[in-house]
Structure formats: C-alpha cells, structure tokens
Design a protein around this motif. Sequence first.
Motif, PDB file in Angstrom:
ATOM      1  N   LEU A 161      20.559   5.121  -4.939  1.00  0.00           N
ATOM      2  CA  LEU A 161      19.734   4.893  -3.502  1.00  0.00           C
ATOM      3  C   LEU A 161      20.135   3.565  -3.247  1.00  0.00           C
ATOM      4  O   LEU A 161      19.528   2.779  -4.597  1.00  0.00           O
ATOM      5  CB  LEU A 161      18.347   5.529  -3.164  1.00  0.00           C
ATOM      6  N   SER A 191      18.826   0.557  -0.963  1.00  0.00           N
ATOM      7  CA  SER A 191      18.281   0.212  -0.345  1.00  0.00           C
ATOM      8  C   SER A 191      17.620   0.739   0.855  1.00  0.00           C
ATOM      9  O   SER A 191      18.127   1.372   0.977  1.00  0.00           O
ATOM     10  CB  SER A 191      18.957  -1.382   0.381  1.00  0.00           C
ATOM     11  N   GLU A 192      16.508   0.916   1.500  1.00  0.00           N
ATOM     12  CA  GLU A 192      15.527   1.511   2.348  1.00  0.00           C
ATOM     13  C   GLU A 192      15.125   0.118   2.579  1.00  0.00           C
ATOM     14  O   GLU A 192      14.209  -0.674   2.650  1.00  0.00           O
ATOM     15  CB  GLU A 192      14.880   2.155   1.278  1.00  0.00           C
ATOM     16  N   GLN A 193      15.257   0.378   3.826  1.00  0.00           N
ATOM     17  CA  GLN A 193      14.074  -0.786   5.013  1.00  0.00           C
ATOM     18  C   GLN A 193      13.116   0.397   6.445  1.00  0.00           C
ATOM     19  O   GLN A 193      13.717   1.729   6.622  1.00  0.00           O
ATOM     20  CB  GLN A 193      15.260  -1.367   6.178  1.00  0.00           C
ATOM     21  N   THR A 209      13.546   3.842  10.121  1.00  0.00           N
ATOM     22  CA  THR A 209      13.602   3.896   8.649  1.00  0.00           C
ATOM     23  C   THR A 209      14.931   3.626   8.222  1.00  0.00           C
ATOM     24  O   THR A 209      15.758   4.676   8.470  1.00  0.00           O
ATOM     25  CB  THR A 209      12.645   5.418   8.097  1.00  0.00           C
ATOM     26  N   THR A 210      15.292   2.891   7.263  1.00  0.00           N
ATOM     27  CA  THR A 210      16.833   2.665   6.932  1.00  0.00           C
ATOM     28  C   THR A 210      17.232   2.952   5.302  1.00  0.00           C
ATOM     29  O   THR A 210      16.492   2.124   4.987  1.00  0.00           O
ATOM     30  CB  THR A 210      17.218   1.723   8.034  1.00  0.00           C
ATOM     31  N   LYS A 211      18.171   4.249   5.238  1.00  0.00           N
ATOM     32  CA  LYS A 211      18.224   4.198   3.634  1.00  0.00           C
ATOM     33  C   LYS A 211      19.651   3.516   3.379  1.00  0.00           C
ATOM     34  O   LYS A 211      20.979   4.205   4.158  1.00  0.00           O
ATOM     35  CB  LYS A 211      17.448   5.210   3.565  1.00  0.00           C
ATOM     36  N   ASN A 212      19.634   2.739   2.473  1.00  0.00           N
ATOM     37  CA  ASN A 212      21.945   2.829   1.985  1.00  0.00           C
ATOM     38  C   ASN A 212      21.938   2.836   0.256  1.00  0.00           C
ATOM     39  O   ASN A 212      21.367   2.951  -0.327  1.00  0.00           O
ATOM     40  CB  ASN A 212      21.991   1.032   2.209  1.00  0.00           C
ATOM     41  N   PHE A 213      22.818   4.498   0.953  1.00  0.00           N
ATOM     42  CA  PHE A 213      23.174   4.853  -0.595  1.00  0.00           C
ATOM     43  C   PHE A 213      24.345   4.665  -1.072  1.00  0.00           C
ATOM     44  O   PHE A 213      25.402   3.880  -0.227  1.00  0.00           O
ATOM     45  CB  PHE A 213      23.054   6.225  -0.365  1.00  0.00           C
TER      46      PHE A 213
END
Length: 591
Positions: free
Chosen positions: A306, A308-310, A388-392
């Motif tokens: 992971l 970043s997460e927004q 909710t936004t999550k970048n892997f």
Amino acid sequence: MAEAVVDNAPAKSGAPGSKPARFNMAFLENISQMPMLRQVGLLVGLAASVAIGFAVVLWSQQPDYRPLYGSLAGMDTKQVMDTLASADIPYHVEPNSGALLVKADDLSRARLKLAAAGVAPSDGNVGFELLDKEQGLGTSQFMEATRYRRSLEGELARTVSSLNNVKAARVHLAIPKSSVFVRDERKPSASVLVELYPGRSLEAGQVMAIVNLVATSVPELDKSQVTVVDQRGNLLSEQLQDTALTMAGKQFDYSRRMEGMLTQRVHNILQPVLGNDRYKAEVSADLDFSAVESTSEQFNPDQPALRSEQAVNEQRASSQGPQGVPGALSNQPPGPASAPQTTGGAAGAAAAIQPGQPLVDANGQQIMDPATGQPMLAPYPSDKREQTTKNFELDRSISHTRQQQGRLTRLSVAVVVDDQVKVDANGETSRAPWGAEDLARFTRLVQDAVGFDASRGDSVTVINVPFAADRGEEIADIAFYQQPWFWDIVKQVLGVLFILVLVFGVLRPVLNNITGGGKQAATDSDMELGGMIGLDGELASDRVSLGGPSSILLPSPTEGYEAQLNAIKGLVAEDPGRVAQVVKEWINADE
C-alpha cells in the motif's frame, strides 16, 4: 763481342779520406755522362718517389676529421669560420658536400666556442622578436596585424619543430577580420606543413597533439579547422577522423598492447624459474568492441504494498434559504402554497411545514426545544458523501546496462618449455624432460599471472618439447677489424711499408746503378772496349766502359780517333793493371 769486365782489377791506392770524394765524383760523372732524356727521367722519378713518400707519411698521420654540424643551414658560415680561426681550431670544407670538418679531438671544443659566441643553428623562423623592432610613425593597422600574425606563425613553427620526429615546420594562419555583425562572423583556420626526418613518421597521437597545440594558441580556432600535411603531401590530419578503418586500427593496437602486457606477465613469472631462452610464451586475447546499452524493468506481483490511501467523508447541510442576486435562476421565490383538501395526522402536518418554519405537533402547538426553550424549526435538506482512494505498488526493479568497449571475452595462452639441464658430480650436463607435477605447477603460475577465468572459456597450455640446437643467428660481437682504432693502425702500418718499399725497391737500386754499385748489370748493358775499334752501324755511337770496382766510360767512335787514343793513354797511365787484364780477356776470348 768480347766482354770488357775486369773483376780482379787492383784497387787504386790512396788515403782513406778520399773515398767519399771519389764516390761523389763518380756519382756526378755518371749522371753527367748519361743521355739528356735519361737524366730528366731519373730526376723526375726521384722527385716523384720523394713526393709520394711524403704524401703517404702525411696520409698515415692525417687526423680524423668529422662534421661540425650535420648541416650549416640557417647559420652564418663566415661567422662560424671566423670563430674557429680565432680559437685556433683547424678546419677544412669538404668539396663535395660543403660540410665543415674539424678534428675529432676538437669537435666538442669547437661547438662550445660557437655556442659561447652565440652562433647556433636556426630554422629561419621569425618569432615575437619581430615586434621588438622599431615601427614607423605612420605604420598602419594592417601592418601591425600582419606582423603579429607572422610572429605568431613563427612561434608556432618553432614549437612544432621541437618534436623529435619533426625536422622543420611552417605554420600558416588565416585569421579573418572581426565584424560587429553576427551574420558576417567567420572562424579562423590554420595549416601546418611538417618536414620529417628520413625514415620517420608521426603517429595519430602526435598529429592530434600538433592540432591541439595550434588550435589552443589562436582564439576561436576550432580543431576541425587545422590541417596538417607532411613534405610528401600526405594529409596527416585525416587520421583523426573516426572512420571505420581508423577505428579498426585503434582496436588492433589495443589488442596488441593487451597481449603484450599479458605476455610480459608470463615472462616475469617464468624467467626466474626457467631462465633465459628456456621457454617461449604467446598470448592471444579475444576482445569485444561492440557498444551495447540495455534497459530492463521487472515487476513482482507476489509482493504488493500500500503506497497511499485517501478517504473523503463529506456532509453538507444548508441552514439558509436560497441566496444570490435577485433575478437569478438559483434564487427563485418559493411557489404558492396550496392548502390541503383534507387534514391528516401529524405526518401530513409535518410534511407541509417548510424548512426553517416552527414545528408543530398534532394539536397544532409549536414544539419547544427543551435545551434552548426556543421553538424547534423544521430542518433544511442536507448532503452526505464518503469517498476512499487506495494506491498499491508492486515490487519493481529497473536496470540500465552499458557494456564497455574492449571487453575481454576469451584468453588463450600457449607456453612451450625446453628440457631441464642437469649437472652431475663430474660436471657433465645432461637433458631430461620435465615431470607432470612440474608442468602442472607452471600451468598454475601462468593461470594466476594472466587472470585465468574458466567461466569465460580461457585456456592455458604448457607443454615440454626439447628445443632445436640451431635457434637462429645470434648477434655476434663486433670484430676487431671493424673497430675504428684498427684502421688507424692499419693506415700507419701501410704507410711505413710503402716507405720501405719505395726506399729499398726504387731509390736504392737507382742510386746503386748510378754510382756503379751494380757491376754485373752495368757490364751486361754496356759495350766492350774491343767493339770501339772498327765498329760502325747501329752501335757505333755507343760508349764503351771497362768494368771493375768503378766503371770507366770511354769516348764513342764518333768523337774521333784522337779522343779515343788520348782516353786509352790516360787509362793505361792511371791503371795499367786493369788494361792488362782487359787485354788478357781479349786474347782468351779470341782463342
């Protein structure tokens, strides 16, 4: 014809001191009585013999002369001669080449005298000393620029001429006049003419050095605008261009240098062990000169991370009515209220209450807020949003590879070893082959010396083979007859031998013949006394002589009877014994 030779004639009595005088008188009388042609030939022969003798003596004692300089070009010959004359150094000029020769013993002293007098070879180039001369008041700018350019050309030519392989050089500079307009700006250029020594040449690195030297000496001169030419018209600066043939030559030179370096390593490790001329080693290196660049990017999907997460949670409620500029579409007045036709319960009453109006219960009473004591108002409408936004990221590797040119790909080493020499207790030598263990040790030494790598495919071979007895021509020492001192001694010996041959083979027989030393030769060549009487014809004019310790010449028949008679009377009165002996010889000959 009877011979008139008397061998046992009695010696003439006299004092011992009169013998040299008689010898001199006989010598002069014999010369005076010879024919004129014979006298001239004798004198010329004697003079020539003496002259040749003196010439040989001078030749044998002549010192060794050597050239003062290889060439007197660029030097004042008169100043050189005056300096040598003032220093009492003998010299002479070689007529064929015009070289100035001095004695070998005086060569160093002559050069020192010339250097002290300021006489030295010059190339004729004019440098910055041209600017030291006085310039006229009306000298133009063009003349000043021209003098500066000539001075700069001369200085560059002197610098280029100082290289080892360059005998002389000339530099030509083309420097354009500067302009204030950019479009009219021109770059300077230069050309260099080098005169090389016979049998020598310039390498590419030396040509590049000349180009850089000239380019950095002139402002705004690019290296591509410099041309280098030799005296044979070969364009040397063309070698600097990166052509395919030029690159191949550079690669070949690099390969030979690497092979030579590795071979020297093998020599350094084997020479102390085996000795000189006991082995031969050769190294062959395969090099890769290809230029390769590669870029690779790899992902690993089994290890996500992971990055970043927004998260966005938004709730909006409006506590005011529509606002804005009157007349706008977003600020319209509420529509007309319509009374319900039927009355319902509390839900219907609450539904009819507009937002912001007091709430009423089912009985129509306002509902009071117990906390504030104020009537409760109908709530305004509200919006609620959650995002909710999550970048892997996956595991990724990026590599950029650039292979170096001249990379060693394979190495081959071959070593041949001669048989070992063993000396026994008696001092006798014998040859025996090396054992397998010894060859294995030599192989490991060579492998470590050259950096053996089995994964690269390198190979090292060491074998034992007896060398041939004849290994080629060996450079022998210089023989004694090729030494300079040997010919000096030979010249002296030849001079002495020639003088001895001249004295004992030419001068002594001639003098003995004149003074009467050669008795038998003079007697055989002259006529007898008896042939004087009644002889006419081809021998009538010849003189006759009586042989003995000193030959006596008698007048010829052509001089008259009285002269002959007087000569015979004088002979009889002077030496009657000799005359009696001659008469006795005649009588015996007639019998």
